[in-house]
Design a protein around this motif. Structure first.
Motif, PDB file in Angstrom:
ATOM      1  N   PHE A 115      -1.408   0.416   1.936  1.00 17.42           N
ATOM      2  CA  PHE A 115      -2.707  -0.098   2.340  1.00 17.42           C
ATOM      3  C   PHE A 115      -2.842  -1.550   1.897  1.00 17.42           C
ATOM      4  O   PHE A 115      -2.197  -1.978   0.935  1.00 17.42           O
ATOM      5  N   THR A 116      -3.702  -2.284   2.586  1.00 17.24           N
ATOM      6  CA  THR A 116      -4.047  -3.635   2.154  1.00 17.24           C
ATOM      7  C   THR A 116      -5.545  -3.706   1.933  1.00 17.24           C
ATOM      8  O   THR A 116      -6.314  -3.018   2.592  1.00 17.24           O
ATOM      9  N   GLU A 117      -5.918  -4.553   0.985  1.00 17.97           N
ATOM     10  CA  GLU A 117      -7.332  -4.734   0.692  1.00 17.97           C
ATOM     11  C   GLU A 117      -7.514  -6.109   0.075  1.00 17.97           C
ATOM     12  O   GLU A 117      -6.689  -6.537  -0.728  1.00 17.97           O
ATOM     13  N   LYS A 118      -8.574  -6.796   0.454  1.00 22.79           N
ATOM     14  CA  LYS A 118      -8.851  -8.100  -0.137  1.00 22.79           C
ATOM     15  C   LYS A 118      -9.593  -7.908  -1.451  1.00 22.79           C
ATOM     16  O   LYS A 118     -10.522  -7.118  -1.533  1.00 22.79           O
ATOM     17  N   ASN A 119      -9.166  -8.649  -2.469  1.00 23.60           N
ATOM     18  CA  ASN A 119      -9.863  -8.570  -3.747  1.00 23.60           C
ATOM     19  C   ASN A 119     -11.054  -9.524  -3.739  1.00 23.60           C
ATOM     20  O   ASN A 119     -11.344 -10.176  -2.723  1.00 23.60           O
ATOM     21  N   GLU A 120     -11.748  -9.649  -4.859  1.00 20.51           N
ATOM     22  CA  GLU A 120     -12.959 -10.473  -4.930  1.00 20.51           C
ATOM     23  C   GLU A 120     -12.693 -11.953  -4.702  1.00 20.51           C
ATOM     24  O   GLU A 120     -13.599 -12.708  -4.368  1.00 20.51           O
ATOM     25  N   CYS A 121     -11.436 -12.391  -4.838  1.00 17.44           N
ATOM     26  CA  CYS A 121     -11.075 -13.791  -4.594  1.00 17.44           C
ATOM     27  C   CYS A 121     -10.607 -14.024  -3.158  1.00 17.44           C
ATOM     28  O   CYS A 121     -10.237 -15.132  -2.793  1.00 17.44           O
ATOM     29  N   GLY A 122     -10.569 -12.957  -2.363  1.00 13.71           N
ATOM     30  CA  GLY A 122     -10.121 -13.082  -0.978  1.00 13.71           C
ATOM     31  C   GLY A 122      -8.621 -12.957  -0.803  1.00 13.71           C
ATOM     32  O   GLY A 122      -8.102 -13.191   0.278  1.00 13.71           O
ATOM     33  N   VAL A 123      -7.916 -12.589  -1.863  1.00 17.38           N
ATOM     34  CA  VAL A 123      -6.463 -12.427  -1.809  1.00 17.38           C
ATOM     35  C   VAL A 123      -6.146 -10.996  -1.374  1.00 17.38           C
ATOM     36  O   VAL A 123      -6.726 -10.040  -1.898  1.00 17.38           O
ATOM     37  N   THR A 124      -5.245 -10.839  -0.420  1.00 20.86           N
ATOM     38  CA  THR A 124      -4.880  -9.514   0.058  1.00 20.86           C
ATOM     39  C   THR A 124      -3.920  -8.850  -0.914  1.00 20.86           C
ATOM     40  O   THR A 124      -2.906  -9.430  -1.292  1.00 20.86           O
ATOM     41  N   GLU A 125      -4.256  -7.639  -1.309  1.00 18.19           N
ATOM     42  CA  GLU A 125      -3.409  -6.855  -2.198  1.00 18.19           C
ATOM     43  C   GLU A 125      -2.818  -5.688  -1.418  1.00 18.19           C
ATOM     44  O   GLU A 125      -3.460  -5.138  -0.528  1.00 18.19           O
ATOM     45  N   LEU A 126      -1.613  -5.319  -1.766  1.00 21.84           N
ATOM     46  CA  LEU A 126      -0.872  -4.245  -1.107  1.00 21.84           C
ATOM     47  C   LEU A 126      -0.633  -3.132  -2.116  1.00 21.84           C
ATOM     48  O   LEU A 126      -0.199  -3.409  -3.230  1.00 21.84           O
ATOM     49  N   PHE A 127      -0.930  -1.873  -1.720  1.00 22.69           N
ATOM     50  CA  PHE A 127      -0.703  -0.756  -2.632  1.00 22.69           C
ATOM     51  C   PHE A 127      -0.331   0.488  -1.837  1.00 22.69           C
ATOM     52  O   PHE A 127      -0.782   0.690  -0.719  1.00 22.69           O
ATOM     53  N   PRO A 128       0.551   1.336  -2.410  1.00 24.46           N
ATOM     54  CA  PRO A 128       1.045   2.507  -1.685  1.00 24.46           C
ATOM     55  C   PRO A 128       0.136   3.727  -1.832  1.00 24.46           C
ATOM     56  O   PRO A 128      -0.572   3.881  -2.833  1.00 24.46           O
ATOM     57  N   LEU A 129       0.197   4.599  -0.861  1.00 23.68           N
ATOM     58  CA  LEU A 129      -0.518   5.871  -0.928  1.00 23.68           C
ATOM     59  C   LEU A 129       0.013   6.711  -2.082  1.00 23.68           C
ATOM     60  O   LEU A 129      -0.727   7.481  -2.694  1.00 23.68           O
ATOM     61  N   SER A 130       1.271   6.540  -2.421  1.00 25.61           N
ATOM     62  CA  SER A 130       1.881   7.336  -3.484  1.00 25.61           C
ATOM     63  C   SER A 130       1.237   7.089  -4.851  1.00 25.61           C
ATOM     64  O   SER A 130       1.467   7.855  -5.782  1.00 25.61           O
ATOM     65  N   GLU A 131       0.404   6.047  -5.002  1.00 25.11           N
ATOM     66  CA  GLU A 131      -0.318   5.810  -6.254  1.00 25.11           C
ATOM     67  C   GLU A 131      -1.455   6.814  -6.455  1.00 25.11           C
ATOM     68  O   GLU A 131      -1.975   6.949  -7.542  1.00 25.11           O
ATOM     69  N   PHE A 132      -1.847   7.507  -5.381  1.00 28.02           N
ATOM     70  CA  PHE A 132      -2.949   8.457  -5.460  1.00 28.02           C
ATOM     71  C   PHE A 132      -2.407   9.868  -5.657  1.00 28.02           C
ATOM     72  O   PHE A 132      -1.389  10.235  -5.079  1.00 28.02           O
ATOM     73  N   LYS A 133      -3.102  10.652  -6.455  1.00 23.59           N
ATOM     74  CA  LYS A 133      -2.727  12.054  -6.650  1.00 23.59           C
ATOM     75  C   LYS A 133      -3.295  12.854  -5.484  1.00 23.59           C
ATOM     76  O   LYS A 133      -4.507  12.886  -5.282  1.00 23.59           O
ATOM     77  N   LEU A 134      -2.401  13.482  -4.724  1.00 22.49           N
ATOM     78  CA  LEU A 134      -2.813  14.216  -3.530  1.00 22.49           C
ATOM     79  C   LEU A 134      -2.420  15.683  -3.636  1.00 22.49           C
ATOM     80  O   LEU A 134      -1.374  16.010  -4.186  1.00 22.49           O
ATOM     81  N   ARG A 135      -3.278  16.519  -3.057  1.00 22.45           N
ATOM     82  CA  ARG A 135      -2.914  17.931  -2.936  1.00 22.45           C
ATOM     83  C   ARG A 135      -2.060  18.102  -1.687  1.00 22.45           C
ATOM     84  O   ARG A 135      -2.110  17.298  -0.760  1.00 22.45           O
ATOM     85  N   GLN A 136      -1.274  19.144  -1.651  1.00 21.74           N
ATOM     86  CA  GLN A 136      -0.371  19.393  -0.534  1.00 21.74           C
ATOM     87  C   GLN A 136      -1.135  19.590   0.784  1.00 21.74           C
ATOM     88  O   GLN A 136      -0.704  19.151   1.825  1.00 21.74           O
ATOM     89  N   ASP A 137      -2.294  20.254   0.711  1.00 21.54           N
ATOM     90  CA  ASP A 137      -3.046  20.584   1.920  1.00 21.54           C
ATOM     91  C   ASP A 137      -4.117  19.548   2.273  1.00 21.54           C
ATOM     92  O   ASP A 137      -4.946  19.767   3.124  1.00 21.54           O
TER      93      ASP A 137
END
Length: 163
Positions: free
Chosen positions: A58-80
């Motif tokens: 995913f991409t998201e702009k921070n408070e300074c307007g800089v785009t940050e990139l982060f993976p879905l794998s950083e989130f704890k997800l259930r199988q279903d």
């Protein structure tokens, strides 16, 4: 590839992505890097997972307007878990902030509403110039770069004097 899904049905997009995951159709293991706003690609189509969780960023702009990139794998997800629904609900971030966009463009919108006059043609030409300049950036000769920009904006040929 920017906006993979812009002219494709989600099923067609899923089939295209499947070609890159299948060793039979992609024996060299090529990678496809693309952007998309289609949340259905995060889930299942016809019972099959379209993208693995480690393939989603995913991409998201921070408070300074800089785009940050982060993976879905950083989130704890259930199988279903329904990743597409959670994404649309903003659980992973990466949600456009419409208020800032409206605030930034409100004077232009109000001017159009009250007068019926728009600067869309100027904005469109400005975008053409920027796109052409990006393409022509590698030209060593500044005159060639300017000709490329002029050609893109006017769609006319340019007579170049003989050297």
């Amino acid at each position: 590839m920017d906006e993979l899904d812009s002219s494709l049905h989600p099923f067609v997009s899923a089939q295209l992505l499947k070609l890159f995951r299948d060793p039979a159709t992609d024996p060299g293991g090529a990678r496809l890097v693309f952007s998309s706003r289609d949340a259905t690609l995060l889930g299942r189509i016809q019972g099959e997972e379209v993208l693995h969780r480690d393939h989603i960023w995913f991409t998201e702009k921070n408070e300074c307007g800089v785009t940050e990139l982060f993976p879905l794998s950083e989130f704890k997800l259930r199988q279903d878990e329904h990743r597409d629904r959670r994404c649309l609900a903003g659980r992973y971030g990466a949600v456009p902030i419409i208020n800032e966009t409206i605030d930034a463009w409100w004077p232009e919108a109000l001017a159009f509403i009250t007068t019926g006059i728009t600067n869309a043609r100027t904005e469109g030409t400005d975008r053409l110039i920027k796109d052409a300049a990006r393409v022509a950036f590698g030209f060593r000769n500044l005159d060639d770069q300017r000709r490329r920009v002029r050609l893109a904006c006017t769609h006319q040929t340019i007579n170049v004097p003989a050297a």
